[in-house]
Scaffold this active site. Sequence first.
Site, PDB file in Angstrom:
ATOM      1  N   ASP A 116      25.336  56.823 -48.557  1.00 36.62           N
ATOM      2  CA  ASP A 116      26.036  55.743 -48.424  1.00 36.62           C
ATOM      3  C   ASP A 116      27.045  55.905 -47.283  1.00 36.62           C
ATOM      4  O   ASP A 116      27.456  57.020 -46.831  1.00 36.62           O
ATOM      5  CB  ASP A 116      26.570  55.031 -49.580  1.00 36.62           C
ATOM      6  N   SER A 117      28.041  54.709 -46.759  1.00 36.55           N
ATOM      7  CA  SER A 117      28.682  54.634 -45.860  1.00 36.55           C
ATOM      8  C   SER A 117      30.343  55.364 -46.276  1.00 36.55           C
ATOM      9  O   SER A 117      30.990  55.765 -45.359  1.00 36.55           O
ATOM     10  CB  SER A 117      28.963  53.382 -45.142  1.00 36.55           C
ATOM     11  N   GLY A 118      30.687  55.270 -47.542  1.00 34.35           N
ATOM     12  CA  GLY A 118      31.750  55.912 -48.049  1.00 34.35           C
ATOM     13  C   GLY A 118      32.795  54.317 -48.218  1.00 34.35           C
ATOM     14  O   GLY A 118      33.718  54.389 -49.098  1.00 34.35           O
ATOM     15  N   GLY A 119      32.211  53.516 -47.592  1.00 38.07           N
ATOM     16  CA  GLY A 119      32.887  52.146 -47.754  1.00 38.07           C
ATOM     17  C   GLY A 119      33.149  51.475 -49.335  1.00 38.07           C
ATOM     18  O   GLY A 119      34.370  51.366 -49.500  1.00 38.07           O
ATOM     19  N   PHE A 120      32.350  51.639 -50.160  1.00 44.10           N
ATOM     20  CA  PHE A 120      32.406  51.248 -51.443  1.00 44.10           C
ATOM     21  C   PHE A 120      33.395  51.987 -52.369  1.00 44.10           C
ATOM     22  O   PHE A 120      34.181  51.401 -52.799  1.00 44.10           O
ATOM     23  CB  PHE A 120      30.786  51.351 -52.270  1.00 44.10           C
ATOM     24  N   ASP A 166      30.982  49.423 -43.990  1.00 43.21           N
ATOM     25  CA  ASP A 166      31.025  47.908 -44.655  1.00 43.21           C
ATOM     26  C   ASP A 166      32.117  47.995 -45.267  1.00 43.21           C
ATOM     27  O   ASP A 166      32.751  48.748 -45.670  1.00 43.21           O
ATOM     28  CB  ASP A 166      29.710  47.513 -45.118  1.00 43.21           C
ATOM     29  N   GLN A 198      26.885  41.458 -46.460  1.00 45.61           N
ATOM     30  CA  GLN A 198      27.872  41.421 -47.311  1.00 45.61           C
ATOM     31  C   GLN A 198      27.814  39.786 -47.587  1.00 45.61           C
ATOM     32  O   GLN A 198      26.776  38.867 -47.188  1.00 45.61           O
ATOM     33  CB  GLN A 198      29.109  41.759 -46.872  1.00 45.61           C
ATOM     34  N   GLY A 241      27.800  44.436 -51.918  1.00 45.41           N
ATOM     35  CA  GLY A 241      28.508  43.727 -52.662  1.00 45.41           C
ATOM     36  C   GLY A 241      27.902  42.982 -53.731  1.00 45.41           C
ATOM     37  O   GLY A 241      28.248  41.717 -54.153  1.00 45.41           O
ATOM     38  N   ASP A 255      19.494  52.214 -56.235  1.00 44.63           N
ATOM     39  CA  ASP A 255      20.023  53.269 -56.812  1.00 44.63           C
ATOM     40  C   ASP A 255      21.056  53.108 -57.984  1.00 44.63           C
ATOM     41  O   ASP A 255      21.645  51.943 -57.893  1.00 44.63           O
ATOM     42  CB  ASP A 255      20.994  54.114 -55.616  1.00 44.63           C
ATOM     43  N   CYS A 286       7.032  58.166 -74.093  1.00 37.45           N
ATOM     44  CA  CYS A 286       7.712  59.012 -72.773  1.00 37.45           C
ATOM     45  C   CYS A 286       6.900  60.305 -72.704  1.00 37.45           C
ATOM     46  O   CYS A 286       6.659  61.034 -73.921  1.00 37.45           O
ATOM     47  CB  CYS A 286       8.939  59.010 -73.084  1.00 37.45           C
ATOM     48  N   CYS A 303       8.068  62.915 -70.720  1.00 35.02           N
ATOM     49  CA  CYS A 303       9.027  63.547 -70.124  1.00 35.02           C
ATOM     50  C   CYS A 303       9.225  65.205 -70.645  1.00 35.02           C
ATOM     51  O   CYS A 303       8.619  64.960 -72.208  1.00 35.02           O
ATOM     52  CB  CYS A 303      10.803  63.032 -69.985  1.00 35.02           C
ATOM     53  N   CYS A 316      11.196  64.765 -74.302  1.00 36.36           N
ATOM     54  CA  CYS A 316      10.330  64.096 -75.615  1.00 36.36           C
ATOM     55  C   CYS A 316       9.122  64.894 -75.850  1.00 36.36           C
ATOM     56  O   CYS A 316       8.665  64.879 -76.952  1.00 36.36           O
ATOM     57  CB  CYS A 316       9.890  62.804 -75.027  1.00 36.36           C
ATOM     58  N   HIS A 362      15.312  62.674 -69.681  1.00 29.77           N
ATOM     59  CA  HIS A 362      14.720  61.615 -69.996  1.00 29.77           C
ATOM     60  C   HIS A 362      15.092  60.182 -69.579  1.00 29.77           C
ATOM     61  O   HIS A 362      14.171  59.326 -69.099  1.00 29.77           O
ATOM     62  CB  HIS A 362      14.972  61.381 -71.733  1.00 29.77           C
TER      63      HIS A 362
HETATM   64 ZN   LIG Z   1      11.576  61.272 -72.576  1.00 31.02          ZN
END
Ligand SMILES: [Zn+2]
Length: 370
Positions: A92-96, A146, A188, A215, A265, A303, A305, A308, A334
């Site tokens: 990311d840009s760092g802005g947030f 931004d 934005q 935003g 994300d 699941c 994973c 599990c 998980h």
């Molecule tokens: Zn799992």
Amino acid sequence: MFQFHLDHTDTSSSARCGRWETPHGVVETPAFMPVGTRGSVKGVWPHQLAETGAQMILANTYHLTLRPGEKVVQELGGLHEFMGWNGPILTDSGGFQVFSLGALRQLDDDRVVFKSHIDGSILDLTPARAMQIQEDLGADCIMCLDECPPHDAPVSKLEEAVARTTRWAQICRETHKRADQALFGIVQGGIHPQLRERSAEGLLKLDFPGYAVGGLSVGESPEEMYRTLDFTTPMLPKEKPRYLMGVGRPIDIIEGVLRGIDLFDCVMPTRNARNATAFTSHGTVKMRNLKYQTDREPLDSECDCSTCQQFSRGFLRHLFTVGEMLGPMLLSVHNLRFYQRVVTELRSAIKSNSAQEFRREHLARMRDGP
Ligand SMILES: [Zn+2]
């Protein structure tokens, strides 16, 4: 180097699936990117991340520029080598974080100056500096600087932020040089259709290889977020990837996909795991609950994973009760797998034109409860 192929658009919604070629591999979309805030997805090995189905991950520019510094990362071979992740990475840009974590010292048309939340040092962030930092870090996909105002900011502030974000995007576009990085513009404008339109128009003129919706998930209601996506996503070019930043719960991802978003994300799967909260096929559960004390069943019988496959709910509960670090590690794997299953199943549902049906079934399962 950054071809985006749109494979299919769902007939029941705006959901689409595609393949995005990057210098570090292909990303099948819709995709969820786990967050490695400071260069590490907390408690999870890179090979485990890949096993959960993660294709691309995110790292935060703000945190990495404060520690260890982008020049250190560069000297250690760039982000991929530094983190031990050879797949695609986005920064990311760092802005947030500047606007949410840093003590803001000065904001004008040229720069944002803030005091580090770690040691009080001053960082002077201009659009050109945001490009230099991200070029040094070396991710595949990078973001324009931004301004992300809080959701309750007055309209005049949101207007200013849109104007500044557009101006900064132009400087970023002109400054950015690395051909092996895709630079995204960030739309934005809060929850206001006219402002989103103004923002999108300004950015579209700059012809970025992809666009992010910023935003959102900053305190507005889910309904406001979905409504904003309803009118914002159609403003973005169909033939380019669309990224909804920092979102969110599994249902938010599903709703975003239905509105034509490709990339997501969020820290939620790993952050919740550290707080002993698990996402399961039938809703979220708190692993510290006494009812799991002698429970021999896996956390989620649906699941696949590694957690599990191997461990019981009783063991997981025990780890959290006594504060063993393996607890958050196992639960992170998980939860990350749960998010990857959601987007994988969504991709199949889109291909069979049943994305709406997938949403209905997901909501019904969550209502049933664990
Ligand atoms: Zn799992």
